[in-house]
Motif scaffolding. Structure first.
Motif, mmCIF file in Angstrom:
data_model
loop_
_atom_site.group_PDB
_atom_site.id
_atom_site.type_symbol
_atom_site.label_atom_id
_atom_site.label_comp_id
_atom_site.label_asym_id
_atom_site.label_seq_id
_atom_site.Cartn_x
_atom_site.Cartn_y
_atom_site.Cartn_z
ATOM 1 N N LEU A 33 0.835 -1.203 0.000
ATOM 2 C CA LEU A 33 0.000 0.000 0.000
ATOM 3 C C LEU A 33 0.868 1.251 0.000
ATOM 4 O O LEU A 33 1.954 1.278 0.606
ATOM 5 C CB LEU A 33 -0.908 0.017 1.235
ATOM 6 C CG LEU A 33 -1.865 -1.171 1.410
ATOM 7 C CD1 LEU A 33 -2.633 -1.029 2.714
ATOM 8 C CD2 LEU A 33 -2.825 -1.259 0.238
ATOM 9 N N GLY A 34 0.410 2.276 -0.672
ATOM 10 C CA GLY A 34 1.117 3.555 -0.698
ATOM 11 C C GLY A 34 0.133 4.700 -0.691
ATOM 12 O O GLY A 34 -1.048 4.521 -1.003
ATOM 13 N N GLN A 35 0.609 5.881 -0.340
ATOM 14 C CA GLN A 35 -0.282 7.039 -0.317
ATOM 15 C C GLN A 35 0.497 8.327 -0.553
ATOM 16 O O GLN A 35 1.721 8.389 -0.379
ATOM 17 C CB GLN A 35 -1.032 7.121 1.005
ATOM 18 C CG GLN A 35 -0.145 7.306 2.223
ATOM 19 C CD GLN A 35 -0.924 7.209 3.519
ATOM 20 O OE1 GLN A 35 -0.562 6.455 4.412
ATOM 21 N NE2 GLN A 35 -1.994 7.979 3.645
ATOM 22 N N TYR A 36 -0.223 9.332 -0.997
ATOM 23 C CA TYR A 36 0.333 10.666 -1.218
ATOM 24 C C TYR A 36 -0.357 11.645 -0.277
ATOM 25 O O TYR A 36 -1.433 11.379 0.250
ATOM 26 C CB TYR A 36 0.072 11.132 -2.655
ATOM 27 C CG TYR A 36 0.851 10.426 -3.729
ATOM 28 C CD1 TYR A 36 2.083 10.907 -4.154
ATOM 29 C CD2 TYR A 36 0.328 9.298 -4.364
ATOM 30 C CE1 TYR A 36 2.789 10.286 -5.167
ATOM 31 C CE2 TYR A 36 1.027 8.658 -5.384
ATOM 32 C CZ TYR A 36 2.253 9.162 -5.781
ATOM 33 O OH TYR A 36 2.950 8.544 -6.780
ATOM 34 N N GLU A 37 0.259 12.798 -0.114
ATOM 35 C CA GLU A 37 -0.414 13.925 0.507
ATOM 36 C C GLU A 37 -1.009 14.767 -0.617
ATOM 37 O O GLU A 37 -0.541 14.712 -1.756
ATOM 38 C CB GLU A 37 0.561 14.751 1.352
ATOM 39 C CG GLU A 37 1.093 13.999 2.565
ATOM 40 C CD GLU A 37 2.096 14.835 3.347
ATOM 41 O OE1 GLU A 37 2.294 16.020 2.977
ATOM 42 O OE2 GLU A 37 2.693 14.302 4.297
ATOM 43 N N THR A 38 -2.024 15.530 -0.320
ATOM 44 C CA THR A 38 -2.659 16.368 -1.348
ATOM 45 C C THR A 38 -2.499 17.838 -0.989
ATOM 46 O O THR A 38 -2.193 18.203 0.153
ATOM 47 C CB THR A 38 -4.158 16.043 -1.475
ATOM 48 O OG1 THR A 38 -4.800 16.252 -0.206
ATOM 49 C CG2 THR A 38 -4.362 14.603 -1.907
ATOM 50 N N LYS A 39 -2.678 18.682 -2.007
ATOM 51 C CA LYS A 39 -2.584 20.126 -1.801
ATOM 52 C C LYS A 39 -3.573 20.819 -2.737
ATOM 53 O O LYS A 39 -4.010 20.242 -3.737
ATOM 54 C CB LYS A 39 -1.165 20.621 -2.047
ATOM 55 C CG LYS A 39 -0.648 20.359 -3.459
ATOM 56 C CD LYS A 39 0.794 20.818 -3.628
ATOM 57 C CE LYS A 39 1.299 20.540 -5.044
ATOM 58 N NZ LYS A 39 2.696 20.972 -5.229
ATOM 59 N N GLU A 40 -3.901 22.039 -2.420
ATOM 60 C CA GLU A 40 -4.828 22.832 -3.223
ATOM 61 C C GLU A 40 -4.025 23.746 -4.145
ATOM 62 O O GLU A 40 -3.093 24.423 -3.702
ATOM 63 C CB GLU A 40 -5.727 23.679 -2.314
ATOM 64 C CG GLU A 40 -6.984 24.192 -2.983
ATOM 65 C CD GLU A 40 -8.097 23.155 -3.031
ATOM 66 O OE1 GLU A 40 -9.078 23.407 -3.744
ATOM 67 O OE2 GLU A 40 -7.973 22.102 -2.382
ATOM 68 N N ILE A 41 -4.361 23.740 -5.434
ATOM 69 C CA ILE A 41 -3.696 24.652 -6.366
ATOM 70 C C ILE A 41 -4.746 25.527 -7.040
ATOM 71 O O ILE A 41 -5.930 25.173 -7.096
ATOM 72 C CB ILE A 41 -2.891 23.887 -7.445
ATOM 73 C CG1 ILE A 41 -3.847 23.052 -8.326
ATOM 74 C CG2 ILE A 41 -1.835 23.012 -6.835
ATOM 75 C CD1 ILE A 41 -3.422 22.976 -9.748
ATOM 76 N N THR A 42 -4.320 26.655 -7.541
ATOM 77 C CA THR A 42 -5.234 27.546 -8.263
ATOM 78 C C THR A 42 -4.651 27.841 -9.639
ATOM 79 O O THR A 42 -3.440 27.800 -9.840
ATOM 80 C CB THR A 42 -5.431 28.885 -7.517
ATOM 81 O OG1 THR A 42 -4.154 29.521 -7.348
ATOM 82 C CG2 THR A 42 -6.062 28.649 -6.155
ATOM 83 N N TYR A 43 -5.534 28.126 -10.601
ATOM 84 C CA TYR A 43 -5.112 28.495 -11.947
ATOM 85 C C TYR A 43 -6.186 29.373 -12.559
ATOM 86 O O TYR A 43 -7.338 29.380 -12.107
ATOM 87 C CB TYR A 43 -4.868 27.240 -12.809
ATOM 88 C CG TYR A 43 -6.065 26.322 -12.959
ATOM 89 C CD1 TYR A 43 -6.925 26.436 -14.045
ATOM 90 C CD2 TYR A 43 -6.338 25.340 -12.001
ATOM 91 C CE1 TYR A 43 -8.019 25.599 -14.185
ATOM 92 C CE2 TYR A 43 -7.434 24.503 -12.134
ATOM 93 C CZ TYR A 43 -8.267 24.631 -13.229
ATOM 94 O OH TYR A 43 -9.361 23.800 -13.355
ATOM 95 N N MET A 44 -5.810 30.129 -13.579
ATOM 96 C CA MET A 44 -6.737 31.045 -14.222
ATOM 97 C C MET A 44 -7.321 30.409 -15.478
ATOM 98 O O MET A 44 -6.608 29.800 -16.273
ATOM 99 C CB MET A 44 -6.034 32.351 -14.590
ATOM 100 C CG MET A 44 -5.475 33.117 -13.402
ATOM 101 S SD MET A 44 -6.738 33.587 -12.196
ATOM 102 C CE MET A 44 -7.719 34.740 -13.168
#
Length: 502
Positions: A33-44
């Protein structure tokens, strides 16, 4: 001879999915099993700020026990989320109930059943059959020109507004039309669903995949349009030409079709109707209702952002209005109760296709789902494949990105979902291997879209095949040849993209 043919029979779609489920279960025994962390990004996009949750490409870690050993989690034979984890033999129900009304599987399943019911009413009126017979009479000798014209229109739909699920109701009309013209269901699927996905892959303005992928990759949204427009002409031409060559072959020898047996349902209907063709005012009004619904749907998608719930309801209205017209004009001697019974029978005809959509989602469930922040086998597969792509020349790396996106699309068919999972890894990886981020986005586009034409986990594909009464195994027998042509062409395009520093 017949015995040998029976032994070589293509396995049923359900059988194929079941064995894929077993293969996925075997993977859970050996892949940690493996996992990532997530993050919020913004774009126009179009002057408006958009945001999206994506994975942090540097955050991958294996799940370990207290001794630091990597953990595997074998899928149980039977179980649910509340009782021991998702079980192998629970894949049908769990697959059918995953998601929401805006996507697979629940939304697509409901969409297929409502569309099937609505067209059950329309087909009961006889308007489509009579309209097709009248059209064949007027276009006799020129019907082959319908193939490239329709292919281009549907490809434009895929390129401009991400047409996909919308191809299903069109297929319900065009498949029987092409069969009546002497072609087969495969041609009908090609000019509808296949064309939309080819347009989708070469799109220069698709807001549902291209814009999201470019936003995540931190390149100007909807940039690179010039090269992509050239690719749209190229791939649309390849797809239309391939379809026309195949159609010409089937016109000469209908028995050469992989769908010859299943097409017999439509062929027999037209044989019965041809002797009593009678294109009346009521039939014309119903065809106008269908046309108005198509225009309404396209307007809703482009201008209002309509999606699965709204489109399904639009076609329900179409079926209801068509039924009322049929009762008023006494088409096929229809009565009010016939509206209800034909809706029921139309939906029943597509239950098999709806079940396939749910079963296919069961594959992803066995692998742990698509949540990057949860410990899953799928996350480990994503990390392993992306890590193996480093250390090659730029041209090979770009091609491997395309191959990776093609393979990964089997697991995550959603364009925006695949972009959110893969582009945070592919974009920085492209910096390391000397490939532009724009080219990494192109690899995502082509790999995601073209493999949609064959992967058995695509709800849209299975829905279209369902309305065409075409089993996935038979479709794959034909599609593997088109896949070969598209794969080689896309591979060459990826190499050119690197050489011209796209």
């Amino acid at each position: 001879m017949n015995e040998k043919k029976r032994n070589l029979q293509m396995p049923h779609t359900y059988v194929i999915i079941f064995f894929v489920i077993l293969f996925a279960a075997v993977l859970t025994m050996f892949v940690p099993l493996g996992q990532y962390e997530t993050k919020e990004i913004t774009y126009m996009m179009n002057g408006e700020e958009k945001s999206r949750t994506v994975i942090d490409p540097d955050s991958f870690q294996y799940v370990t026990d207290e001794n630091g050993n990597k953990i595997t989690q074998t899928a149980p034979l039977f179980g649910t989320e509340d009782f021991g984890g998702q079980g192998i033999l629970n894949y049908v129900f769990e697959g059918m109930t995953v998601g929401d009304k805006w996507g697979s599987a629940v939304g697509i399943v409901a969409f297929i059943l409502v569309i099937g019911g609505a067209f059950g009413i329309v087909l009961k009126t006889g308007a489509v059959d009579q309209g097709i017979l009248a059209m064949i009479e007027r276009t006799r000798g020129a019907e082959k020109f319908l193939i490239p014209v329709l292919f281009i229109l549907f490809s434009l739909g895929g390129a401009v507004f991400g047409m996909g699920e919308e191809a299903i109701p069109f297929a319900m009309i065009l498949v029987p039309m092409f069969i009546a013209m002497g072609y087969d269901a495969v041609v009908g699927v090609c000019v509808t669903y296949c064309a939309t996905q080819i347009g989708f892959g070469a799109s220069w303005m698709n807001p549902f995949s291209l814009a999201i992928a470019q936003g995540i990759a931190e390149v100007p949204v909807l940039s690179g349009a010039g090269f992509r427009i050239v690719l749209w002409f190229l791939f649309t031409g390849i797809g239309a030409a391939f379809t026309m060559v195949y159609a010409s072959k089937i016109k000469k020898d209908p028995k050469a079709s992989v769908s010859y047996e299943s097409d017999s349902v439509y062929r027999n209907e037209f044989k019965e109707d041809s002797a009593k063709a009678d294109f009346r005012l009521g039939h014309k009004l119903i065809l106008l209702v269908i046309l108005a619904t198509m225009i309404w749907t396209i307007w809703g998608v482009v201008e209002k952002g309509f999606y699965i719930p709204e489109i399904a309801s639009q076609f329900f209205v179409m079926g209801l209005v068509s039924g009322i017209i049929a009762v008023i004009f006494k088409l096929n001697d229809m009565r009010v109760n016939d509206i209800a019974s034909s809706f029921q029978s139309g939906a029943a005809d597509l239950v098999g296709a709806a079940l396939v959509v749910g079963m296919a989602q069961g594959i992803i469930i066995i692998l742990g789902g698509t949540d990057a922040s949860s410990p899953t086998v799928l996350n480990t597969i994503l990390h392993g494949i992306s890590s193996a792509m480093q250390g090659f020349p730029a041209v090979i790396s770009a091609w491997l990105m395309y191959v990776f996106q093609t393979v990964f699309n089997f697991f995550v068919v959603s364009g925006s979902g695949q972009a959110a999972l893969t582009m945070p890894i592919m974009a920085p990886l492209s910096d390391l291997v000397g490939v532009s981020r724009q080219t990494s986005v192109l690899a995502f586009q082509l790999g995601d879209a073209f493999s949609n034409l064959i992967v058995p986990t695509s709800g849209c594909l299975l829905g279209t095949l369902g309305v065409a009464k075409l089993e996935w195994g038979k479709w794959a027998k034909f599609q593997i040849k088109m896949q070969g042509v598209l794969f080689v062409s896309a591979s060459i395009v990826m190499m050119i993209a690197v050489l011209i520093h796209f």
